[in-house]
Design a protein around this motif. Structure first.
Motif, PDB file in Angstrom:
ATOM      1  N   GLN A  70      36.794 -33.829  52.747  1.00 52.42           N
ATOM      2  CA  GLN A  70      37.697 -33.607  53.877  1.00 52.42           C
ATOM      3  C   GLN A  70      38.283 -34.916  54.382  1.00 52.42           C
ATOM      4  O   GLN A  70      39.484 -35.004  54.668  1.00 52.42           O
ATOM      5  N   ALA A  71      37.441 -35.935  54.492  1.00 57.49           N
ATOM      6  CA  ALA A  71      37.909 -37.221  55.004  1.00 57.49           C
ATOM      7  C   ALA A  71      38.936 -37.854  54.072  1.00 57.49           C
ATOM      8  O   ALA A  71      39.941 -38.419  54.527  1.00 57.49           O
ATOM      9  N   LEU A  72      38.710 -37.763  52.771  1.00 56.20           N
ATOM     10  CA  LEU A  72      39.658 -38.353  51.822  1.00 56.20           C
ATOM     11  C   LEU A  72      40.976 -37.577  51.798  1.00 56.20           C
ATOM     12  O   LEU A  72      42.043 -38.161  51.607  1.00 56.20           O
ATOM     13  N   ARG A  73      40.912 -36.272  52.000  1.00 53.71           N
ATOM     14  CA  ARG A  73      42.145 -35.491  52.139  1.00 53.71           C
ATOM     15  C   ARG A  73      42.907 -35.918  53.395  1.00 53.71           C
ATOM     16  O   ARG A  73      44.133 -36.100  53.367  1.00 53.71           O
ATOM     17  N   GLU A  74      42.179 -36.105  54.493  1.00 53.53           N
ATOM     18  CA  GLU A  74      42.821 -36.526  55.734  1.00 53.53           C
ATOM     19  C   GLU A  74      43.368 -37.946  55.611  1.00 53.53           C
ATOM     20  O   GLU A  74      44.406 -38.268  56.199  1.00 53.53           O
ATOM     21  N   ARG A  75      42.687 -38.791  54.866  1.00 55.50           N
ATOM     22  CA  ARG A  75      43.196 -40.145  54.632  1.00 55.50           C
ATOM     23  C   ARG A  75      44.574 -40.104  54.009  1.00 55.50           C
ATOM     24  O   ARG A  75      45.493 -40.836  54.409  1.00 55.50           O
ATOM     25  N   GLN A  76      44.762 -39.218  53.028  1.00 52.11           N
ATOM     26  CA  GLN A  76      46.045 -39.106  52.351  1.00 52.11           C
ATOM     27  C   GLN A  76      47.123 -38.561  53.286  1.00 52.11           C
ATOM     28  O   GLN A  76      48.274 -39.022  53.257  1.00 52.11           O
ATOM     29  N   ILE A  77      46.754 -37.600  54.128  1.00 56.30           N
ATOM     30  CA  ILE A  77      47.707 -37.048  55.094  1.00 56.30           C
ATOM     31  C   ILE A  77      48.153 -38.134  56.072  1.00 56.30           C
ATOM     32  O   ILE A  77      49.340 -38.264  56.393  1.00 56.30           O
ATOM     33  N   LEU A  78      47.196 -38.941  56.542  1.00 49.72           N
ATOM     34  CA  LEU A  78      47.534 -40.011  57.480  1.00 49.72           C
ATOM     35  C   LEU A  78      48.415 -41.073  56.844  1.00 49.72           C
ATOM     36  O   LEU A  78      49.314 -41.615  57.494  1.00 49.72           O
ATOM     37  N   ARG A  79      48.173 -41.361  55.590  1.00 46.33           N
ATOM     38  CA  ARG A  79      49.018 -42.352  54.911  1.00 46.33           C
ATOM     39  C   ARG A  79      50.460 -41.883  54.866  1.00 46.33           C
ATOM     40  O   ARG A  79      51.393 -42.697  54.963  1.00 46.33           O
ATOM     41  N   HIS A  80      50.669 -40.593  54.732  1.00 45.91           N
ATOM     42  CA  HIS A  80      52.032 -40.059  54.719  1.00 45.91           C
ATOM     43  C   HIS A  80      52.614 -39.989  56.130  1.00 45.91           C
ATOM     44  O   HIS A  80      53.777 -40.341  56.348  1.00 45.91           O
ATOM     45  N   ASN A  81      51.824 -39.526  57.101  1.00 43.94           N
ATOM     46  CA  ASN A  81      52.338 -39.299  58.443  1.00 43.94           C
ATOM     47  C   ASN A  81      52.454 -40.568  59.278  1.00 43.94           C
ATOM     48  O   ASN A  81      53.224 -40.598  60.241  1.00 43.94           O
TER      49      ASN A  81
ATOM     50  N   LEU B 102      50.934 -47.467  60.250  1.00 42.28           N
ATOM     51  CA  LEU B 102      49.638 -47.733  60.866  1.00 42.28           C
ATOM     52  C   LEU B 102      48.486 -47.734  59.872  1.00 42.28           C
ATOM     53  O   LEU B 102      47.440 -48.323  60.140  1.00 42.28           O
ATOM     54  N   VAL B 103      48.637 -47.042  58.761  1.00 40.26           N
ATOM     55  CA  VAL B 103      47.551 -46.881  57.794  1.00 40.26           C
ATOM     56  C   VAL B 103      47.947 -47.536  56.468  1.00 40.26           C
ATOM     57  O   VAL B 103      48.944 -47.147  55.859  1.00 40.26           O
ATOM     58  N   LYS B 104      47.183 -48.504  56.041  1.00 37.94           N
ATOM     59  CA  LYS B 104      47.528 -49.209  54.807  1.00 37.94           C
ATOM     60  C   LYS B 104      46.353 -49.200  53.840  1.00 37.94           C
ATOM     61  O   LYS B 104      45.185 -49.192  54.243  1.00 37.94           O
ATOM     62  N   ILE B 105      46.681 -49.193  52.559  1.00 37.66           N
ATOM     63  CA  ILE B 105      45.645 -49.229  51.522  1.00 37.66           C
ATOM     64  C   ILE B 105      44.881 -50.545  51.598  1.00 37.66           C
ATOM     65  O   ILE B 105      45.468 -51.614  51.787  1.00 37.66           O
ATOM     66  N   LEU B 106      43.569 -50.441  51.464  1.00 33.38           N
ATOM     67  CA  LEU B 106      42.721 -51.622  51.515  1.00 33.38           C
ATOM     68  C   LEU B 106      41.719 -51.569  50.370  1.00 33.38           C
ATOM     69  O   LEU B 106      40.895 -50.663  50.311  1.00 33.38           O
TER      70      LEU B 106
ATOM     71  N   GLY C 156      38.974 -39.897  46.247  1.00 33.49           N
ATOM     72  CA  GLY C 156      39.367 -41.295  46.290  1.00 33.49           C
ATOM     73  C   GLY C 156      40.567 -41.602  45.422  1.00 33.49           C
ATOM     74  O   GLY C 156      41.407 -42.441  45.756  1.00 33.49           O
ATOM     75  N   ALA C 157      40.685 -40.885  44.306  1.00 34.45           N
ATOM     76  CA  ALA C 157      41.782 -41.140  43.369  1.00 34.45           C
ATOM     77  C   ALA C 157      43.133 -40.704  43.920  1.00 34.45           C
ATOM     78  O   ALA C 157      44.170 -41.044  43.345  1.00 34.45           O
ATOM     79  N   ARG C 158      43.142 -39.942  45.023  1.00 32.63           N
ATOM     80  CA  ARG C 158      44.417 -39.533  45.619  1.00 32.63           C
ATOM     81  C   ARG C 158      45.259 -40.732  46.045  1.00 32.63           C
ATOM     82  O   ARG C 158      46.465 -40.617  46.219  1.00 32.63           O
ATOM     83  N   ILE C 159      44.603 -41.866  46.227  1.00 32.63           N
ATOM     84  CA  ILE C 159      45.325 -43.061  46.639  1.00 32.63           C
ATOM     85  C   ILE C 159      46.141 -43.637  45.491  1.00 32.63           C
ATOM     86  O   ILE C 159      46.963 -44.527  45.665  1.00 32.63           O
TER      87      ILE C 159
ATOM     88  N   ALA D 121      56.987 -43.815  62.129  1.00 30.05           N
ATOM     89  CA  ALA D 121      56.990 -43.617  60.674  1.00 30.05           C
ATOM     90  C   ALA D 121      58.415 -43.721  60.137  1.00 30.05           C
ATOM     91  O   ALA D 121      58.655 -44.339  59.092  1.00 30.05           O
ATOM     92  N   LYS D 122      59.364 -43.118  60.862  1.00 27.87           N
ATOM     93  CA  LYS D 122      60.762 -43.191  60.465  1.00 27.87           C
ATOM     94  C   LYS D 122      61.274 -44.611  60.685  1.00 27.87           C
ATOM     95  O   LYS D 122      61.125 -45.192  61.749  1.00 27.87           O
ATOM     96  N   GLY D 123      61.855 -45.180  59.661  1.00 27.10           N
ATOM     97  CA  GLY D 123      62.406 -46.527  59.756  1.00 27.10           C
ATOM     98  C   GLY D 123      61.419 -47.635  59.472  1.00 27.10           C
ATOM     99  O   GLY D 123      61.767 -48.816  59.553  1.00 27.10           O
ATOM    100  N   PHE D 124      60.177 -47.270  59.107  1.00 25.58           N
ATOM    101  CA  PHE D 124      59.162 -48.297  58.863  1.00 25.58           C
ATOM    102  C   PHE D 124      59.543 -49.233  57.729  1.00 25.58           C
ATOM    103  O   PHE D 124      59.409 -50.455  57.842  1.00 25.58           O
ATOM    104  N   ASP D 125      60.017 -48.681  56.626  1.00 24.06           N
ATOM    105  CA  ASP D 125      60.327 -49.519  55.461  1.00 24.06           C
ATOM    106  C   ASP D 125      61.382 -50.562  55.797  1.00 24.06           C
ATOM    107  O   ASP D 125      61.269 -51.731  55.385  1.00 24.06           O
ATOM    108  N   ASP D 126      62.400 -50.174  56.553  1.00 26.28           N
ATOM    109  CA  ASP D 126      63.452 -51.130  56.926  1.00 26.28           C
ATOM    110  C   ASP D 126      62.891 -52.229  57.817  1.00 26.28           C
ATOM    111  O   ASP D 126      63.215 -53.411  57.652  1.00 26.28           O
ATOM    112  N   GLU D 127      62.036 -51.852  58.775  1.00 25.84           N
ATOM    113  CA  GLU D 127      61.468 -52.853  59.675  1.00 25.84           C
ATOM    114  C   GLU D 127      60.490 -53.768  58.947  1.00 25.84           C
ATOM    115  O   GLU D 127      60.389 -54.958  59.265  1.00 25.84           O
ATOM    116  N   ALA D 128      59.755 -53.225  57.969  1.00 23.96           N
ATOM    117  CA  ALA D 128      58.789 -54.038  57.217  1.00 23.96           C
ATOM    118  C   ALA D 128      59.473 -55.179  56.494  1.00 23.96           C
ATOM    119  O   ALA D 128      58.886 -56.259  56.309  1.00 23.96           O
ATOM    120  N   ALA D 129      60.707 -54.954  56.071  1.00 22.52           N
ATOM    121  CA  ALA D 129      61.451 -56.003  55.370  1.00 22.52           C
ATOM    122  C   ALA D 129      61.870 -57.124  56.326  1.00 22.52           C
ATOM    123  O   ALA D 129      62.144 -58.241  55.898  1.00 22.52           O
TER     124      ALA D 129
END
Length: 547
Positions: free
Chosen positions: A83-94, A98-102, A135-138, A421-429
């Motif tokens: 359940q936690a790993l499924r939620e991790r993937q949902i949070l990475r999308h949403n 705020l959530v980055k791969i480590l 874990g492989a969902r990442i 979440a919207k516009g994150f990629d542009d701001e990251a640059a």
């Protein structure tokens, strides 16, 4: 570009007193904020109140990881890990801002040059199980590393005792920032009424004992407020039994608090470019060693706690436990003089008479409805907050029955993206630091600097936060105090307590026109913050950090 939609406490107080709500959520940690977002997005008229500040309890004092938890897999709780790993993937999308791969390194140490083959096989099996459980969902599988590869990631590892390592992947998030973003998303995007500095005083009930409203006390107001509502969600964490006592008349004592502490040391003493999981000598547990800018934090402990829940502190024994683990895994010797920050939090674990140690208690959550219409949510972990919220609101929807306005019976948050979440990629640059804290809303912070270049200077010397971030916190993030800004809107106090104390007067002066602080109130808040930092340092018997 238009500025952010206001997140205004004064307006929220007026709406609290004049709106008929379907549900009032008490407690704005990550669970309560998640419940408010789930409820509001379904169409429920929702209010969220917090006695202190957003995430001021447990939700700002976690290990800041969005993960499945290898140790839960080793305890046989495969379902929780899945359940936690499924939620991790949902949070990475949403919440990609705020959530980055480590990546995580698990060094394998030998004893007298020998490796325990049984332990090595068990570790390899656990790694495969983690990947298969989710874990492989990442997008990456674990792998075995050579000694040279392991030392390449963490040069302070003792090469003569190292037999190799495993590398696997999880994720990291600033817990307080995530909680705040959930609350802002609920309010700004879905119409929830959200306010901090508001404590529950009493519940109003009809002749049948059903909740009809609540009396709350707001900081800064002389009179109490009455909030009309048909249901209450008790998401008060380690204080949830206090809320239940208001409802039930007796204190249930259903929570078994478990204390977890972390210490922060200069990154140069560890030099890990990724996180590491290291064993604790003479214990069956491991702790995390996580890089955070120019610093590295180490934690967590997991011990029974029976002190005041409003003031958990690191003790010398806690510090010795973590330093023992760290020094057992690195060359050199790190001491209390190297510690520049600490934090202590309490997990609201559900009591279980069969478990002797808090480390063995389940991290699953429990939803408990009462006949009056109070629904209590306890247990769980940071990563699974969304599922906890969905289960809680399911119970609320069933309890309320048909309403005079459309309400979804199913949670809608699986694909609901959070603010920023919207516009994150542009701001990251443009600016990675601001983008990873504000996402697409970083432009509003940059605009403050464009208007006043002095706001582009550091808020606390040696840390990455800008003066503009304090102004933004006061204007748009409902920060009410100096502590709100230095402890939760930024994490300055956790990362460098003494440098933060030194900078406090300048930060208070910066906030004064934003928060209406006169000279006396500025001095009071500075004194209060410094006294709290001194208390924290003294409780752990730590020396003052070098400037």
């Amino acid at each position: 570009m238009s500025g952010p939609v206001p997140f205004d406490r004064s307006e929220a107080l007026e709406r609290l007193a004049t709106t008929d709500f379907d549900v009032l959520v008490v407690g704005a940690g990550v669970t309560g904020a998640g419940v408010a977002l789930d409820a509001a997005s379904r169409g429920l008229r929702t209010a969220l109140v917090e006695r202190d500040d957003f995430a001021s309890g447990t939700s700002s004092k976690s290990s800041k990881l969005v993960h499945g938890g290898l140790r839960y897999l080793q305890q046989g709780d495969v379902r929780l890990v899945y359940q936690a790993l499924r939620e991790r993937q949902i949070l990475r999308h949403n919440a990609p801002h705020l959530v980055k791969i480590l990546p995580f390194l698990i060094p394998i140490f030998s004893k007298d040059g020998l490796i325990n083959k049984k332990l090595a096989r068990a570790m390899g099996s656990a790694m495969w199980m983690y990947d298969l459980t989710g874990g492989a969902r990442i997008g990456k599988l674990h792998k075995r590393l050579s000694v040279d590869e392991a030392v390449g990631h963490m040069p302070t590892l003792p090469r003569d005792r190292l037999a190799g390592a495993y590398l696997y992947y999880d994720a990291q998030a600033d817990d307080a920032r995530l909680t705040l973003t959930l609350a802002r998303t609920a309010a700004v995007d879905h119409g929830a009424v959200v306010a901090n500095g508001i404590g529950l005083v009493d519940l109003d009930k009809d002749a049948d004992g059903r909740v009809t409203g609540a009396t709350v006390r707001a900081a800064g107001r002389a009179d109490d407020l009455h909030v009309s509502c048909r249901a209450v969600v008790n998401a008060a964490g380690v204080w949830s039994d206090d809320v239940r006592a208001i409802d039930e008349g007796t204190h249930p004592h259903s929570i078994r608090p478990a204390k977890g502490i972390h210490i922060t040391v200069p990154w140069s003493l560890v030099r890990n470019d990724i996180a590491a999981v290291i064993p604790v000598p003479k214990d069956k547990r491991s702790v995390f060693v996580v890089p955070w800018g120019d610093l590295t934090y180490v934690g967590t402990t997991d011990t029974d706690y029976d002190g005041p829940v409003d003031d958990p502190q690191c003790t010398p024994e806690d510090v010795a436990y973590l330093l023992g683990a760290l020094n057992g895994a690195v060359e050199g010797h790190i001491t209390t003089t190297d510690i520049v920050g600490t934090w202590a939090g309490l997990r609201p674990l559900v009591k279980d008479a069969t478990s002797n140690r808090t480390a063995d208690l389940s991290r699953r959550h429990k939803v408990t409805p009462s006949p009056s219409g109070v629904v209590t949510i306890t247990g769980g972990k940071l990563t699974t907050y969304r599922e906890m919220a969905a289960d809680t609101v399911d119970e609320v929807v069933e309890l309320l029955g048909p309403l005079d306005h459309p309400v979804s019976k199913r949670s809608l948050t699986r694909k609901l993206r959070l603010r920023g979440a919207k516009g994150f990629d542009d701001e990251a640059a443009r600016d990675a630091h601001l983008a990873e804290r504000y996402g697409g809303e970083a432009a509003a912070v940059r605009a403050l600097v464009a208007d006043d270049p002095s706001l582009g200077e550091p808020l606390v010397p040696g840390l990455p936060y800008l003066r503009a971030e304090a102004v933004y916190a006061a204007r748009h993030e409902m920060a009410r105090t100096l502590d709100d800004v230095l402890t939760r809107r930024t994490r300055a106090r956790l990362l460098a307590r003494d440098a933060t104390a030194e900078a406090a007067p300048a930060v208070a002066a910066l906030l004064a026109p934003e928060l209406g602080l006169d000279d006396a109130e500025q001095q009071r808040q500075v004194t209060e913050l410094r006294a709290s930092i001194d208390h924290e340092r003294d409780a752990a018997d730590l020396p003052r950090s070098a400037p």
